[in-house]
Design an enzyme around this catalytic site. Sequence first.
Site, PDB file in Angstrom:
ATOM      1  N   ASP A  13       0.816  -1.224   0.000  1.00 37.11           N
ATOM      2  CA  ASP A  13       0.000   0.000   0.000  1.00 37.11           C
ATOM      3  C   ASP A  13       0.847   1.269   0.000  1.00 37.11           C
ATOM      4  O   ASP A  13       0.431   2.298   0.530  1.00 37.11           O
ATOM      5  CB  ASP A  13      -0.956   0.033   1.211  1.00 37.11           C
ATOM      6  CG  ASP A  13      -1.764  -1.240   1.332  1.00 37.11           C
ATOM      7  OD1 ASP A  13      -2.241  -1.713   0.300  1.00 37.11           O
ATOM      8  OD2 ASP A  13      -1.896  -1.760   2.461  1.00 37.11           O
ATOM      9  N   GLY A  15       1.530   3.072  -2.481  1.00 41.52           N
ATOM     10  CA  GLY A  15       1.142   3.999  -3.561  1.00 41.52           C
ATOM     11  C   GLY A  15       1.784   3.579  -4.875  1.00 41.52           C
ATOM     12  O   GLY A  15       1.989   4.407  -5.756  1.00 41.52           O
ATOM     13  N   LYS A  16       2.056   2.289  -5.005  1.00 44.29           N
ATOM     14  CA  LYS A  16       2.707   1.791  -6.230  1.00 44.29           C
ATOM     15  C   LYS A  16       1.828   2.025  -7.453  1.00 44.29           C
ATOM     16  O   LYS A  16       2.318   2.323  -8.519  1.00 44.29           O
ATOM     17  CB  LYS A  16       2.999   0.292  -6.115  1.00 44.29           C
ATOM     18  CG  LYS A  16       4.048  -0.036  -5.075  1.00 44.29           C
ATOM     19  CD  LYS A  16       4.326  -1.515  -5.018  1.00 44.29           C
ATOM     20  CE  LYS A  16       3.173  -2.329  -4.484  1.00 44.29           C
ATOM     21  NZ  LYS A  16       2.801  -2.071  -3.082  1.00 44.29           N
ATOM     22  N   GLY A  40      -4.479  -4.377  -4.447  1.00 46.07           N
ATOM     23  CA  GLY A  40      -5.537  -3.502  -4.915  1.00 46.07           C
ATOM     24  C   GLY A  40      -4.907  -2.146  -5.143  1.00 46.07           C
ATOM     25  O   GLY A  40      -4.535  -1.473  -4.201  1.00 46.07           O
ATOM     26  N   HIS A  41      -4.711  -1.804  -6.387  1.00 43.39           N
ATOM     27  CA  HIS A  41      -4.049  -0.541  -6.682  1.00 43.39           C
ATOM     28  C   HIS A  41      -5.079   0.503  -7.084  1.00 43.39           C
ATOM     29  O   HIS A  41      -5.854   0.300  -8.003  1.00 43.39           O
ATOM     30  CB  HIS A  41      -3.003  -0.733  -7.779  1.00 43.39           C
ATOM     31  CG  HIS A  41      -1.833  -1.564  -7.315  1.00 43.39           C
ATOM     32  ND1 HIS A  41      -0.958  -2.172  -8.184  1.00 43.39           N
ATOM     33  CD2 HIS A  41      -1.424  -1.874  -6.083  1.00 43.39           C
ATOM     34  CE1 HIS A  41      -0.044  -2.824  -7.478  1.00 43.39           C
ATOM     35  NE2 HIS A  41      -0.309  -2.666  -6.201  1.00 43.39           N
ATOM     36  N   GLN A 225       2.132  -5.884  -3.159  1.00 47.00           N
ATOM     37  CA  GLN A 225       2.489  -5.974  -1.736  1.00 47.00           C
ATOM     38  C   GLN A 225       3.787  -5.187  -1.491  1.00 47.00           C
ATOM     39  O   GLN A 225       4.066  -4.257  -2.212  1.00 47.00           O
ATOM     40  CB  GLN A 225       2.618  -7.422  -1.269  1.00 47.00           C
ATOM     41  CG  GLN A 225       1.298  -8.196  -1.203  1.00 47.00           C
ATOM     42  CD  GLN A 225       0.859  -8.745  -2.543  1.00 47.00           C
ATOM     43  OE1 GLN A 225       1.637  -9.359  -3.241  1.00 47.00           O
ATOM     44  NE2 GLN A 225      -0.386  -8.545  -2.898  1.00 47.00           N
ATOM     45  N   PRO A 305      -9.262  -0.918   8.394  1.00 47.55           N
ATOM     46  CA  PRO A 305      -8.421   0.234   8.723  1.00 47.55           C
ATOM     47  C   PRO A 305      -6.958  -0.200   8.761  1.00 47.55           C
ATOM     48  O   PRO A 305      -6.648  -1.264   9.293  1.00 47.55           O
ATOM     49  CB  PRO A 305      -8.895   0.661  10.112  1.00 47.55           C
ATOM     50  CG  PRO A 305      -9.889  -0.336  10.555  1.00 47.55           C
ATOM     51  CD  PRO A 305     -10.181  -1.292   9.458  1.00 47.55           C
ATOM     52  N   ARG A 306      -6.090   0.595   8.152  1.00 44.87           N
ATOM     53  CA  ARG A 306      -4.661   0.255   8.180  1.00 44.87           C
ATOM     54  C   ARG A 306      -4.037   0.759   9.475  1.00 44.87           C
ATOM     55  O   ARG A 306      -4.413   1.815   9.984  1.00 44.87           O
ATOM     56  CB  ARG A 306      -3.939   0.873   6.991  1.00 44.87           C
ATOM     57  CG  ARG A 306      -4.411   0.319   5.672  1.00 44.87           C
ATOM     58  CD  ARG A 306      -3.656   0.936   4.505  1.00 44.87           C
ATOM     59  NE  ARG A 306      -4.196   0.451   3.242  1.00 44.87           N
ATOM     60  CZ  ARG A 306      -4.347   1.189   2.146  1.00 44.87           C
ATOM     61  NH1 ARG A 306      -3.997   2.461   2.146  1.00 44.87           N
ATOM     62  NH2 ARG A 306      -4.842   0.657   1.056  1.00 44.87           N
ATOM     63  N   GLY A 416      -0.350  14.141  -3.494  1.00 44.91           N
ATOM     64  CA  GLY A 416      -1.797  13.956  -3.554  1.00 44.91           C
ATOM     65  C   GLY A 416      -2.092  12.717  -4.373  1.00 44.91           C
ATOM     66  O   GLY A 416      -1.190  12.139  -4.979  1.00 44.91           O
TER      67      GLY A 416
HETATM   68  P1  IMP Z   1      -2.544 -12.763   1.774  1.00 44.39           P
HETATM   69  O1  IMP Z   1      -1.596 -12.212   0.766  1.00 44.39           O
HETATM   70  O2  IMP Z   1      -3.991 -12.523   1.431  1.00 44.39           O
HETATM   71  O3  IMP Z   1      -2.258 -14.201   2.096  1.00 44.39           O
HETATM   72  O4  IMP Z   1      -2.322 -11.974   3.166  1.00 44.39           O
HETATM   73  C1  IMP Z   1      -1.120 -12.086   3.900  1.00 44.39           C
HETATM   74  C2  IMP Z   1      -0.730 -10.760   4.523  1.00 44.39           C
HETATM   75  O5  IMP Z   1      -0.331  -9.855   3.503  1.00 44.39           O
HETATM   76  C3  IMP Z   1      -1.849 -10.064   5.289  1.00 44.39           C
HETATM   77  O6  IMP Z   1      -1.298  -9.358   6.380  1.00 44.39           O
HETATM   78  C4  IMP Z   1      -2.397  -9.076   4.278  1.00 44.39           C
HETATM   79  O7  IMP Z   1      -3.036  -7.987   4.898  1.00 44.39           O
HETATM   80  C5  IMP Z   1      -1.117  -8.669   3.578  1.00 44.39           C
HETATM   81  N1  IMP Z   1      -1.342  -8.196   2.206  1.00 44.39           N
HETATM   82  C6  IMP Z   1      -1.598  -8.934   1.115  1.00 44.39           C
HETATM   83  N2  IMP Z   1      -1.730  -8.163   0.025  1.00 44.39           N
HETATM   84  C7  IMP Z   1      -1.532  -6.908   0.431  1.00 44.39           C
HETATM   85  C8  IMP Z   1      -1.501  -5.641  -0.258  1.00 44.39           C
HETATM   86  O8  IMP Z   1      -1.664  -5.538  -1.478  1.00 44.39           O
HETATM   87  N3  IMP Z   1      -1.254  -4.558   0.525  1.00 44.39           N
HETATM   88  C9  IMP Z   1      -1.021  -4.664   1.857  1.00 44.39           C
HETATM   89  N4  IMP Z   1      -1.037  -5.801   2.530  1.00 44.39           N
HETATM   90  C10 IMP Z   1      -1.279  -6.920   1.824  1.00 44.39           C
END
Ligand code: IMP
Length: 430
Positions: A13, A15-16, A40-41, A225, A305-306, A416
């Site tokens: 997350d 901001g890629k 999710g971008h 990720q 929530p992050r 932004g």
């Molecule tokens: P999984 O990839 O769904 O197996 O989740 C494993 C861990 O990676 C969890 O803590 C998720 O919240 C985190 N995670 C997976 N994909 C993302 C992402 O795109 N952004 C942030 N965290 C992620």
Amino acid sequence: MSTVVVVGVQWGDEGKGKVVDLLAREADIIVRFQGGSNAGHTLVVGGKKTVVRLIPSGVLHSGKVCVIANGVVVDPETLVEEIDTLQQQGCLSDASLLKISETAHLIMPYHKAIDIARERLRGEGKIGTTGRGIGPTYEDKMARAGLRFVDLLDDEIFSEKLARSLQEKNSYLSLILKETPLEYQQILDNYLRFRDRLAPYVTNTSLYLHHEIMRGRKVLFEGAQGTMLDIDHGTYPYVTSSNTVAGAVCTGAGIAPQQINGVIGISKAYTTRVGSGPFPTELFGSEGETIRRKGGEFGTVTGRPRRCGWFDAVVARTAARLNGVNSFALTKIDVLSGFSTLRVCTAYEYKGQRYEEMPASANVLEQLTPIYEELPGWSEHLTDIRSLDALPVNTRRYVERIEQLVNVPVKMISVGAGREETILIRPTFF
Ligand code: IMP
């Protein structure tokens, strides 16, 4: 030869999506090489928000080729939905603009069911996965029991492999996880329908990329990720199930190490994490709440929530080394406006030992003390600023300090969410 890899240097997350979308202007081809629809971008163009999960973030630029390479695990249902949405927006009008690897593994309904059921059984000790079936799909890949696009293209092979796999998974689901078994015919019918939609895009993407790189086309590899979620180098076991580092481009897209020219690391000006696991600079009080609110820090895929915290130079330094990062893009610096003092973690301390890089033990990570340096904040609104010189002096100092601590130059600063809300310090990337 001109190829660039973009990776997150934190826990995802960073901001890629925005950075890839910007860089895609210069690229001919944009490639996803690991992960799946756990990513999710969010892209904001002309005030309009689009979320992509599987298709590379460059898709909003017309005429660019998007590749989903072999290292990605693909949920065909999500992919079909994504293609439909993008086509309604006028993207992907031509089938040659999307290429899916024939050896990419398929996420099956039982992978998702297993992912969710296991998390439920883990209770307090859950990883906090996205529930998209990512881990179980990579497990099957490594166990040599997975189903790939090349299988899906052949009715007979696919139905046979599905029957075998489902028999085993249904026993596991019902006997061990106490879940309802899944129905064969329904899965088969659905997947053959997805196949009919996706078959025109399926090809040997490794060979395609090789030819295109050799003829000088600009290729952008888009990581999903972040480095701290890497299965080998992240905060195990609170990680995702793929290698997220730049080196994974070679295996995940089937290209040679010499074919990678540069690596851009994306970092937020602070730190966030979703899901469970160690987070040394996490803020629990009102400062964390302010960052969450101002930064809109809620998961793109799950809406969770992050968790928010200060910038952690230990994380960024470790990631810069692991990925061979040549330059940084620093995102969401505008969110930090209004803090009178900012803190940056320069190292950790645990039982008298100083750590400049991430310790491996989850136990140490949970108990260590971050060593902070304080920097003066700024109150100015940054979103309209387009040059480094126009930034408040304390913002510039903050950026310079990060460069020193991580020993990587900052090439881009995002002020932004919009494409244009960006300061390009060194304007070209390829
Ligand atoms: P999984 O990839 O769904 O197996 O989740 C494993 C861990 O990676 C969890 O803590 C998720 O919240 C985190 N995670 C997976 N994909 C993302 C992402 O795109 N952004 C942030 N965290 C992620």
